[in-house]
Design a protein around this motif. Sequence first.
Motif, PDB file in Angstrom:
ATOM      1  N   LEU A  32       1.012  -0.970   0.040  1.00 58.30           N
ATOM      2  CA  LEU A  32      -0.002   0.156  -0.106  1.00 58.30           C
ATOM      3  C   LEU A  32       0.930   1.122  -0.179  1.00 58.30           C
ATOM      4  O   LEU A  32       0.490   2.197  -0.559  1.00 58.30           O
ATOM      5  CB  LEU A  32      -0.979  -0.016   1.234  1.00 58.30           C
ATOM      6  CG  LEU A  32      -1.928   1.028   1.600  1.00 58.30           C
ATOM      7  CD1 LEU A  32      -2.887   1.132   0.080  1.00 58.30           C
ATOM      8  CD2 LEU A  32      -2.862   1.143   2.703  1.00 58.30           C
ATOM      9  N   ARG A  33       1.952   1.427   0.637  1.00 55.35           N
ATOM     10  CA  ARG A  33       2.904   2.249   0.842  1.00 55.35           C
ATOM     11  C   ARG A  33       3.307   2.446  -0.784  1.00 55.35           C
ATOM     12  O   ARG A  33       3.688   3.688  -1.138  1.00 55.35           O
ATOM     13  CB  ARG A  33       4.043   2.117   1.480  1.00 55.35           C
ATOM     14  CG  ARG A  33       5.453   3.158   1.323  1.00 55.35           C
ATOM     15  CD  ARG A  33       4.684   4.502   1.650  1.00 55.35           C
ATOM     16  NE  ARG A  33       4.269   4.668   2.927  1.00 55.35           N
ATOM     17  CZ  ARG A  33       3.720   5.729   3.276  1.00 55.35           C
ATOM     18  NH1 ARG A  33       3.527   6.970   2.619  1.00 55.35           N
ATOM     19  NH2 ARG A  33       3.489   5.777   4.664  1.00 55.35           N
ATOM     20  N   ARG A  34       3.693   1.593  -1.454  1.00 54.07           N
ATOM     21  CA  ARG A  34       4.013   1.771  -2.713  1.00 54.07           C
ATOM     22  C   ARG A  34       2.918   2.396  -3.522  1.00 54.07           C
ATOM     23  O   ARG A  34       3.244   3.225  -4.549  1.00 54.07           O
ATOM     24  CB  ARG A  34       4.316   0.268  -3.508  1.00 54.07           C
ATOM     25  CG  ARG A  34       4.710   0.340  -5.204  1.00 54.07           C
ATOM     26  CD  ARG A  34       4.940  -1.006  -5.529  1.00 54.07           C
ATOM     27  NE  ARG A  34       5.874  -2.056  -4.922  1.00 54.07           N
ATOM     28  CZ  ARG A  34       7.137  -1.822  -5.265  1.00 54.07           C
ATOM     29  NH1 ARG A  34       7.662  -0.999  -6.320  1.00 54.07           N
ATOM     30  NH2 ARG A  34       8.005  -2.901  -4.664  1.00 54.07           N
ATOM     31  N   VAL A  35       1.705   1.858  -3.454  1.00 52.14           N
ATOM     32  CA  VAL A  35       0.845   2.597  -4.165  1.00 52.14           C
ATOM     33  C   VAL A  35       0.559   4.117  -4.068  1.00 52.14           C
ATOM     34  O   VAL A  35       0.448   4.748  -4.452  1.00 52.14           O
ATOM     35  CB  VAL A  35      -0.657   1.911  -3.941  1.00 52.14           C
ATOM     36  CG1 VAL A  35      -1.896   2.723  -4.480  1.00 52.14           C
ATOM     37  CG2 VAL A  35      -0.674   0.322  -4.548  1.00 52.14           C
ATOM     38  N   SER A  36       0.447   4.530  -2.512  1.00 56.29           N
ATOM     39  CA  SER A  36       0.356   5.759  -1.951  1.00 56.29           C
ATOM     40  C   SER A  36       1.615   6.558  -2.782  1.00 56.29           C
ATOM     41  O   SER A  36       1.218   7.863  -3.124  1.00 56.29           O
ATOM     42  CB  SER A  36       0.538   5.588  -0.544  1.00 56.29           C
ATOM     43  OG  SER A  36       0.229   7.049   0.093  1.00 56.29           O
ATOM     44  N   PRO A  54      -5.952  -8.046  -1.824  1.00 56.08           N
ATOM     45  CA  PRO A  54      -7.357  -7.474  -1.651  1.00 56.08           C
ATOM     46  C   PRO A  54      -7.304  -6.364  -0.673  1.00 56.08           C
ATOM     47  O   PRO A  54      -7.980  -5.397  -0.736  1.00 56.08           O
ATOM     48  CB  PRO A  54      -8.228  -8.852  -0.926  1.00 56.08           C
ATOM     49  CG  PRO A  54      -7.419  -9.837  -1.892  1.00 56.08           C
ATOM     50  CD  PRO A  54      -5.873  -9.521  -1.908  1.00 56.08           C
ATOM     51  N   GLU A  55      -6.590  -6.466   0.352  1.00 56.40           N
ATOM     52  CA  GLU A  55      -6.314  -5.407   1.359  1.00 56.40           C
ATOM     53  C   GLU A  55      -5.828  -4.186   0.892  1.00 56.40           C
ATOM     54  O   GLU A  55      -6.343  -3.158   1.316  1.00 56.40           O
ATOM     55  CB  GLU A  55      -5.569  -6.066   2.609  1.00 56.40           C
ATOM     56  CG  GLU A  55      -6.018  -7.185   3.358  1.00 56.40           C
ATOM     57  CD  GLU A  55      -5.372  -8.544   2.920  1.00 56.40           C
ATOM     58  OE1 GLU A  55      -5.226  -9.400   3.613  1.00 56.40           O
ATOM     59  OE2 GLU A  55      -5.022  -8.461   1.619  1.00 56.40           O
ATOM     60  N   VAL A  56      -4.953  -4.092  -0.035  1.00 60.73           N
ATOM     61  CA  VAL A  56      -4.430  -3.053  -0.625  1.00 60.73           C
ATOM     62  C   VAL A  56      -5.342  -2.362  -1.695  1.00 60.73           C
ATOM     63  O   VAL A  56      -5.738  -1.307  -1.615  1.00 60.73           O
ATOM     64  CB  VAL A  56      -3.036  -3.435  -1.408  1.00 60.73           C
ATOM     65  CG1 VAL A  56      -2.459  -2.170  -2.185  1.00 60.73           C
ATOM     66  CG2 VAL A  56      -1.987  -3.962  -0.445  1.00 60.73           C
ATOM     67  N   ARG A  57      -6.158  -3.073  -2.394  1.00 58.01           N
ATOM     68  CA  ARG A  57      -6.861  -2.461  -3.163  1.00 58.01           C
ATOM     69  C   ARG A  57      -8.149  -1.891  -2.588  1.00 58.01           C
ATOM     70  O   ARG A  57      -8.604  -0.853  -2.770  1.00 58.01           O
ATOM     71  CB  ARG A  57      -7.561  -3.835  -4.342  1.00 58.01           C
ATOM     72  CG  ARG A  57      -8.614  -3.105  -5.456  1.00 58.01           C
ATOM     73  CD  ARG A  57      -9.588  -4.355  -5.811  1.00 58.01           C
ATOM     74  NE  ARG A  57     -10.284  -4.802  -4.399  1.00 58.01           N
ATOM     75  CZ  ARG A  57     -10.842  -5.871  -4.496  1.00 58.01           C
ATOM     76  NH1 ARG A  57     -10.818  -6.883  -5.622  1.00 58.01           N
ATOM     77  NH2 ARG A  57     -11.630  -6.597  -3.426  1.00 58.01           N
ATOM     78  N   ASP A  58      -8.573  -2.857  -1.448  1.00 58.37           N
ATOM     79  CA  ASP A  58      -9.613  -2.080  -0.658  1.00 58.37           C
ATOM     80  C   ASP A  58      -9.373  -0.762  -0.027  1.00 58.37           C
ATOM     81  O   ASP A  58     -10.194   0.088   0.181  1.00 58.37           O
ATOM     82  CB  ASP A  58     -10.170  -3.221   0.075  1.00 58.37           C
ATOM     83  CG  ASP A  58     -10.972  -4.332  -0.322  1.00 58.37           C
ATOM     84  OD1 ASP A  58     -11.116  -4.191  -1.653  1.00 58.37           O
ATOM     85  OD2 ASP A  58     -11.100  -5.300   0.095  1.00 58.37           O
ATOM     86  N   ALA A  59      -8.339  -0.849   0.467  1.00 58.62           N
ATOM     87  CA  ALA A  59      -7.726   0.495   1.056  1.00 58.62           C
ATOM     88  C   ALA A  59      -7.519   1.629   0.235  1.00 58.62           C
ATOM     89  O   ALA A  59      -7.654   2.695   0.630  1.00 58.62           O
ATOM     90  CB  ALA A  59      -6.185   0.098   1.990  1.00 58.62           C
ATOM     91  N   SER A  60      -7.052   1.162  -1.008  1.00 56.89           N
ATOM     92  CA  SER A  60      -6.903   2.434  -1.964  1.00 56.89           C
ATOM     93  C   SER A  60      -8.125   3.037  -2.438  1.00 56.89           C
ATOM     94  O   SER A  60      -8.096   4.064  -2.719  1.00 56.89           O
ATOM     95  CB  SER A  60      -6.275   1.671  -3.214  1.00 56.89           C
ATOM     96  OG  SER A  60      -5.042   1.100  -2.979  1.00 56.89           O
TER      97      SER A  60
END
Length: 346
Positions: free
Chosen positions: A200-204, A232-238
Amino acid sequence: MPSALSKPIRVREAGDLYAAIPHLMGFHPADSLVVLVLKDHLVNMTMRVDLPRPRHRGFLAAQLEGPLQEQGATEVILVVVCPPSEHMPEELPHEPLVTTLKLELGGVGIEVVEAVWLPSCQKDARWLCYLDIDCHGTLPDPQLSAMAGASAHEGNVTFESRAAMAAIAALDPPEALERRSTLLDELVTTSYDPDPRPELRRVSDAIDAVEHRKGSLPDKEIVALARALSVPEVRDASMGFAAQPRSRLAERLWLELTRASPAPERAEPACLLAFYAYQRGDGGIASIALDAADEACPGHALSKLIRAAVSAAFPPSEMRALSAKYLDSAHELLAGAQSSSGRSQS
């Protein structure tokens, strides 16, 4: 679809309202039935469907009833956009359709307060009313309207057609998609612990880089982000980033990844693009993004949920409330990523 504008715009003439349709839709409709849903003298929602075959008129009326009743609609304006017929003006195009809708919708408490025909939504197009032979006029220039200015101010784009809108999600060349698919295949053979925190840090970080990045993402970064969003956790948090001021930057990243990612990974950024577009009121982009997700991964669970919300005209305000809840999850994961990074450095 709900209006994509955050504040209502006052129009003084009927022609001004009809000229606003492309900006409410996000594109210039053609061969379409547009339904303007009124609530407290405001256009609360705009719906568009293809003009039906004669045998499908009753089916279309039934299809419209659900979303309209879900919205508590009591009044609508019908706008038929199509070329003129040979029997004009004595018989307007699709007049039986308007009659059917007026009867069927009236039966469930939804009044058709006006119905008009337009050849197009271009400047000087002549509009005629179905319900009053003396009701007619010409469109002012849609590009010079208050609605156009407000739409542009909020960063919305009005496309010349739905096809032109769909083109923004056109895929990268097949050779590029195949190259990235091969890279993803190679990653499968390596050990991969899908810890959502660094992913998620990478996406952010990629969202933060959008504004100042020059050129397209390199293959390596596309693949890394595609793999991150497959968690899934990364996509949903995004989805939570839609509640932040940088939501438009995130939406630009989802669009780029929708075009650049191979299938089935493409479905994840496409779903995010649909979610972001719809929660700001842009049902047109949301629909196109959902089509991209379905093509990449038929039966995708999140795509089905978002499409159900779009079809039922789920209020964007409730979508935005959902974003805020996902943002809490994002903050927790990002805090965990920062804590983990600190420990590894020590």
